[in-house]
Design a protein around this motif. Structure first.
Motif, PDB file in Angstrom:
ATOM      1  N   TYR A   1      57.426  32.446  -2.279  1.00 23.61           N
ATOM      2  CA  TYR A   1      57.821  32.747  -3.647  1.00 23.61           C
ATOM      3  C   TYR A   1      56.572  33.021  -4.476  1.00 23.61           C
ATOM      4  O   TYR A   1      55.525  32.387  -4.252  1.00 23.61           O
ATOM      5  N   ALA A   2      56.689  33.949  -5.424  1.00 23.05           N
ATOM      6  CA  ALA A   2      55.539  34.332  -6.237  1.00 23.05           C
ATOM      7  C   ALA A   2      55.866  34.189  -7.719  1.00 23.05           C
ATOM      8  O   ALA A   2      56.996  34.435  -8.151  1.00 23.05           O
ATOM      9  N   GLY A   3      54.861  33.776  -8.474  1.00 23.30           N
ATOM     10  CA  GLY A   3      54.972  33.702  -9.926  1.00 23.30           C
ATOM     11  C   GLY A   3      53.873  34.527 -10.557  1.00 23.30           C
ATOM     12  O   GLY A   3      52.721  34.474 -10.107  1.00 23.30           O
ATOM     13  N   ILE A   4      54.209  35.313 -11.575  1.00 20.70           N
ATOM     14  CA  ILE A   4      53.235  36.185 -12.234  1.00 20.70           C
ATOM     15  C   ILE A   4      53.223  35.878 -13.723  1.00 20.70           C
ATOM     16  O   ILE A   4      54.265  35.968 -14.386  1.00 20.70           O
ATOM     17  N   ASP A   5      52.059  35.505 -14.238  1.00 22.19           N
ATOM     18  CA  ASP A   5      51.876  35.313 -15.675  1.00 22.19           C
ATOM     19  C   ASP A   5      51.179  36.561 -16.212  1.00 22.19           C
ATOM     20  O   ASP A   5      50.009  36.805 -15.939  1.00 22.19           O
ATOM     21  N   VAL A   6      51.922  37.366 -16.970  1.00 22.04           N
ATOM     22  CA  VAL A   6      51.447  38.685 -17.383  1.00 22.04           C
ATOM     23  C   VAL A   6      50.625  38.585 -18.657  1.00 22.04           C
ATOM     24  O   VAL A   6      51.048  37.959 -19.637  1.00 22.04           O
ATOM     25  N   SER A   7      49.464  39.211 -18.649  1.00 18.80           N
ATOM     26  CA  SER A   7      48.636  39.386 -19.833  1.00 18.80           C
ATOM     27  C   SER A   7      48.351  40.875 -20.000  1.00 18.80           C
ATOM     28  O   SER A   7      48.731  41.688 -19.156  1.00 18.80           O
ATOM     29  N   LEU A   8      47.683  41.225 -21.084  1.00 25.29           N
ATOM     30  CA  LEU A   8      47.486  42.638 -21.394  1.00 25.29           C
ATOM     31  C   LEU A   8      46.622  43.341 -20.351  1.00 25.29           C
ATOM     32  O   LEU A   8      46.977  44.413 -19.857  1.00 25.29           O
ATOM     33  N   GLU A   9      45.487  42.749 -20.002  1.00 23.17           N
ATOM     34  CA  GLU A   9      44.559  43.396 -19.078  1.00 23.17           C
ATOM     35  C   GLU A   9      44.805  42.990 -17.633  1.00 23.17           C
ATOM     36  O   GLU A   9      44.814  43.830 -16.730  1.00 23.17           O
ATOM     37  N   SER A  10      44.962  41.692 -17.384  1.00 21.27           N
ATOM     38  CA  SER A  10      45.140  41.210 -16.011  1.00 21.27           C
ATOM     39  C   SER A  10      46.218  40.130 -15.983  1.00 21.27           C
ATOM     40  O   SER A  10      46.500  39.489 -16.998  1.00 21.27           O
ATOM     41  N   SER A  11      46.798  39.941 -14.817  1.00 17.24           N
ATOM     42  CA  SER A  11      47.870  38.960 -14.635  1.00 17.24           C
ATOM     43  C   SER A  11      47.455  37.946 -13.576  1.00 17.24           C
ATOM     44  O   SER A  11      46.826  38.300 -12.579  1.00 17.24           O
ATOM     45  N   SER A  12      47.831  36.676 -13.813  1.00 20.33           N
ATOM     46  CA  SER A  12      47.599  35.629 -12.823  1.00 20.33           C
ATOM     47  C   SER A  12      48.791  35.586 -11.879  1.00 20.33           C
ATOM     48  O   SER A  12      49.936  35.544 -12.316  1.00 20.33           O
ATOM     49  N   VAL A  13      48.494  35.613 -10.577  1.00 22.13           N
ATOM     50  CA  VAL A  13      49.547  35.625  -9.560  1.00 22.13           C
ATOM     51  C   VAL A  13      49.354  34.431  -8.642  1.00 22.13           C
ATOM     52  O   VAL A  13      48.220  34.124  -8.232  1.00 22.13           O
ATOM     53  N   CYS A  14      50.449  33.745  -8.339  1.00 19.18           N
ATOM     54  CA  CYS A  14      50.412  32.603  -7.424  1.00 19.18           C
ATOM     55  C   CYS A  14      51.566  32.736  -6.440  1.00 19.18           C
ATOM     56  O   CYS A  14      52.685  33.063  -6.816  1.00 19.18           O
ATOM     57  N   VAL A  15      51.277  32.476  -5.157  1.00 19.05           N
ATOM     58  CA  VAL A  15      52.286  32.536  -4.093  1.00 19.05           C
ATOM     59  C   VAL A  15      52.362  31.166  -3.437  1.00 19.05           C
ATOM     60  O   VAL A  15      51.321  30.591  -3.068  1.00 19.05           O
ATOM     61  N   VAL A  16      53.572  30.632  -3.304  1.00 18.34           N
ATOM     62  CA  VAL A  16      53.783  29.336  -2.658  1.00 18.34           C
ATOM     63  C   VAL A  16      54.781  29.510  -1.522  1.00 18.34           C
ATOM     64  O   VAL A  16      55.580  30.460  -1.506  1.00 18.34           O
ATOM     65  N   ASP A  17      54.744  28.576  -0.567  1.00 14.87           N
ATOM     66  CA  ASP A  17      55.714  28.620   0.524  1.00 14.87           C
ATOM     67  C   ASP A  17      56.923  27.753   0.182  1.00 14.87           C
ATOM     68  O   ASP A  17      57.031  27.208  -0.927  1.00 14.87           O
ATOM     69  N   ALA A  18      57.830  27.596   1.123  1.00  8.84           N
ATOM     70  CA  ALA A  18      59.084  26.870   0.872  1.00  8.84           C
ATOM     71  C   ALA A  18      58.862  25.398   0.574  1.00  8.84           C
ATOM     72  O   ALA A  18      59.705  24.755  -0.056  1.00  8.84           O
TER      73      ALA A  18
ATOM     74  N   GLY B   1      52.160  43.373  -1.524  1.00 10.68           N
ATOM     75  CA  GLY B   1      52.468  43.967  -0.229  1.00 10.68           C
ATOM     76  C   GLY B   1      51.429  43.654   0.828  1.00 10.68           C
ATOM     77  O   GLY B   1      51.732  43.670   2.029  1.00 10.68           O
ATOM     78  N   GLY B   2      50.196  43.373   0.392  1.00  9.74           N
ATOM     79  CA  GLY B   2      49.126  43.080   1.346  1.00  9.74           C
ATOM     80  C   GLY B   2      49.060  41.624   1.782  1.00  9.74           C
ATOM     81  O   GLY B   2      48.142  41.248   2.532  1.00  9.74           O
ATOM     82  N   LEU B   3      50.010  40.796   1.325  1.00 11.78           N
ATOM     83  CA  LEU B   3      49.987  39.378   1.707  1.00 11.78           C
ATOM     84  C   LEU B   3      50.366  39.175   3.174  1.00 11.78           C
ATOM     85  O   LEU B   3      49.923  38.196   3.804  1.00 11.78           O
ATOM     86  N   GLY B   4      51.194  40.039   3.703  1.00  9.59           N
ATOM     87  CA  GLY B   4      51.649  39.882   5.085  1.00  9.59           C
ATOM     88  C   GLY B   4      52.763  38.875   5.254  1.00  9.59           C
ATOM     89  O   GLY B   4      53.068  38.471   6.369  1.00  9.59           O
ATOM     90  N   VAL B   5      53.394  38.450   4.150  1.00  6.90           N
ATOM     91  CA  VAL B   5      54.519  37.513   4.218  1.00  6.90           C
ATOM     92  C   VAL B   5      55.678  38.102   3.419  1.00  6.90           C
ATOM     93  O   VAL B   5      55.479  38.912   2.510  1.00  6.90           O
ATOM     94  N   GLU B   6      56.885  37.690   3.750  1.00  5.97           N
ATOM     95  CA  GLU B   6      58.061  38.167   3.040  1.00  5.97           C
ATOM     96  C   GLU B   6      58.329  37.277   1.826  1.00  5.97           C
ATOM     97  O   GLU B   6      58.419  36.061   1.949  1.00  5.97           O
ATOM     98  N   LEU B   7      58.433  37.921   0.660  1.00  6.46           N
ATOM     99  CA  LEU B   7      58.646  37.193  -0.587  1.00  6.46           C
ATOM    100  C   LEU B   7      60.136  37.170  -0.916  1.00  6.46           C
ATOM    101  O   LEU B   7      60.764  38.216  -1.099  1.00  6.46           O
ATOM    102  N   ALA B   8      60.704  35.955  -0.982  1.00  7.45           N
ATOM    103  CA  ALA B   8      62.132  35.818  -1.279  1.00  7.45           C
ATOM    104  C   ALA B   8      62.414  36.116  -2.738  1.00  7.45           C
ATOM    105  O   ALA B   8      63.423  36.751  -3.069  1.00  7.45           O
ATOM    106  N   ARG B   9      61.527  35.669  -3.636  1.00  8.96           N
ATOM    107  CA  ARG B   9      61.697  35.926  -5.068  1.00  8.96           C
ATOM    108  C   ARG B   9      60.337  36.017  -5.725  1.00  8.96           C
ATOM    109  O   ARG B   9      59.402  35.295  -5.365  1.00  8.96           O
ATOM    110  N   ILE B  10      60.266  36.891  -6.732  1.00  5.09           N
ATOM    111  CA  ILE B  10      59.059  37.056  -7.540  1.00  5.09           C
ATOM    112  C   ILE B  10      59.469  36.890  -8.996  1.00  5.09           C
ATOM    113  O   ILE B  10      60.405  37.556  -9.463  1.00  5.09           O
ATOM    114  N   GLY B  11      58.800  35.995  -9.716  1.00  2.16           N
ATOM    115  CA  GLY B  11      59.185  35.686 -11.086  1.00  2.16           C
ATOM    116  C   GLY B  11      58.259  36.294 -12.114  1.00  2.16           C
ATOM    117  O   GLY B  11      57.032  36.218 -11.976  1.00  2.16           O
ATOM    118  N   LEU B  12      58.840  36.915 -13.148  1.00  2.96           N
ATOM    119  CA  LEU B  12      58.110  37.452 -14.297  1.00  2.96           C
ATOM    120  C   LEU B  12      58.738  36.902 -15.567  1.00  2.96           C
ATOM    121  O   LEU B  12      59.951  37.009 -15.749  1.00  2.96           O
TER     122      LEU B  12
END
Length: 342
Positions: A4-21, A43-54
């Motif tokens: 699962y991935a979480g994205i905290d969006v900012s104007l220039e760059s976003s913080s992304v975190c990926v966790v497992d089950a 896409g370059g993580l090499g793992v299947e993401l069940a959900r991505i949160g924005l």
């Protein structure tokens, strides 16, 4: 194992975190706030993401639409729920926000919100710009009135055509006041011209929009109210019941119940404030002006006004209008006073 991935969006760059089950952080990074950069990184993580949160925000709808088109399982999260979930966080940072969003996606403790279509977003932008120009136009007029009032010069009642002439008459012979008035009237003329242009665009858009034309069959509902409501609803089928529309726009009472305490307060005022304002204005017109074709609705609201006051009656009528107008969009039928009364 799902990730699962979480994205905290900012104007220039976003913080992304990926966790497992199990909740363990697999990878986190700072990525440019561009759809191509985020899609490539995920896409370059090499793992299947069940959900991505924005979290819903100014950039989130654009990123959500692009990532959805790229085939990613992305969800747009309601800001109020995310904010409440973060209240227990002692240290707030973009990195921690991304971590918490990823955990919310893993646990399923979130409420997805609807991402409006591009047409609805463009219509909302047009209405917002019109409202801004109208507000600044009134600010300039009120400022001129206030300045002249300090010198005993009373503008009185004017129209858009007679305002500039009346100001010119009052400041004649006052050199400094003429300078001030000339500058502000020049600004006023530009704002008035642009406001009239917006008015024409809005009327044209209402005539060419099938949903707006349908909603305008409702008494006291004009082009502004119809377009505001249609843009906010966007897809009528996303509501399982028309009764939910009133709560969606914050027109239903709040309630707090715990043990022996059971308190019902005013309306929640969550959701789109512009829709609440538009519906309240339509209810105000229906109750205070001689509008035809709504005698049953008006009599119902007036009975409520005698019992609870005119202000509450207008809010109740606004909620009822929201429900009726949604049902009109779902069924594709114009306003029917007899069916509404039933």
């Amino acid at each position: 194992m799902d990730h699962y991935a979480g994205i905290d969006v900012s104007l220039e760059s976003s913080s992304v975190c990926v966790v497992d089950a199990s909740g363990k952080i697999v990878r986190e990074d700072k990525v440019a706030s561009e759809p191509e950069a985020l899609t490539g990184w995920l896409g370059g993580l090499g793992v299947e993401l069940a959900r991505i949160g924005l979290e819903a925000g100014p950039l989130s709808q654009w990123l959500y639409a692009e990532m959805k088109d790229a085939g990613l399982a992305v969800e747009l999260l309601e800001t109020r729920h995310v904010r409440d979930a973060f209240k227990a966080m002692p240290v707030k940072s973009d990195r921690n926000d991304a971590r918490h969003i990823a955990q919310l996606m893993r646990l399923g403790w979130f409420r997805a919100v609807h991402c409006k279509s591009m047409g609805a977003q463009e219509m909302r932008a047009l209405l917002t710009a019109r409202k801004l120009v109208q507000s600044k136009l009134r600010d300039v007029e009120n400022s001129l009135r206030g300045i002249l009032r300090g010198f005993g010069l009373k503008v009185g009642k004017t129209t858009a055509r007679t305002f500039a002439g009346r100001i010119g008459e009052l400041v004649a012979g006052h050199a400094n006041l003429e300078t001030v008035a000339q500058a502000l009237l020049a600004v006023h003329a530009v704002l008035l011209r642009e406001f009239k242009t917006f008015e024409k665009r809005v009327r044209t858009a209402a005539r060419s929009n099938a949903q707006a034309r349908l909603l305008m069959s409702t008494p006291s509902v004009g082009a502004i109210v119809a377009l505001t409501y249609a843009a906010a609803i966007d897809e009528p089928a996303r509501f399982k019941s028309s009764k939910r529309v009133g709560a969606h726009f914050g027109l239903t009472p709040k309630r707090y119940q715990s043990g022996k305490t059971d308190f019902t307060g005013g309306i929640s005022k969550i959701g789109d404030a512009s829709v609440r304002t538009a519906l309240y204005e339509a209810a105000h017109i229906m109750l205070t002006k001689p509008v035809k074709g709504c005698s049953q609705l008006k009599s119902w609201a007036m009975k409520l006004a005698r019992r609870a006051g005119m202000r509450k009656a207008k809010v109740a009528l606004a909620r009822k209008l929201a429900v009726i107008m949604h049902r009109m969009l779902v069924d594709g039928t114009p306003f029917n006073a007899a069916a509404t009364a039933a």
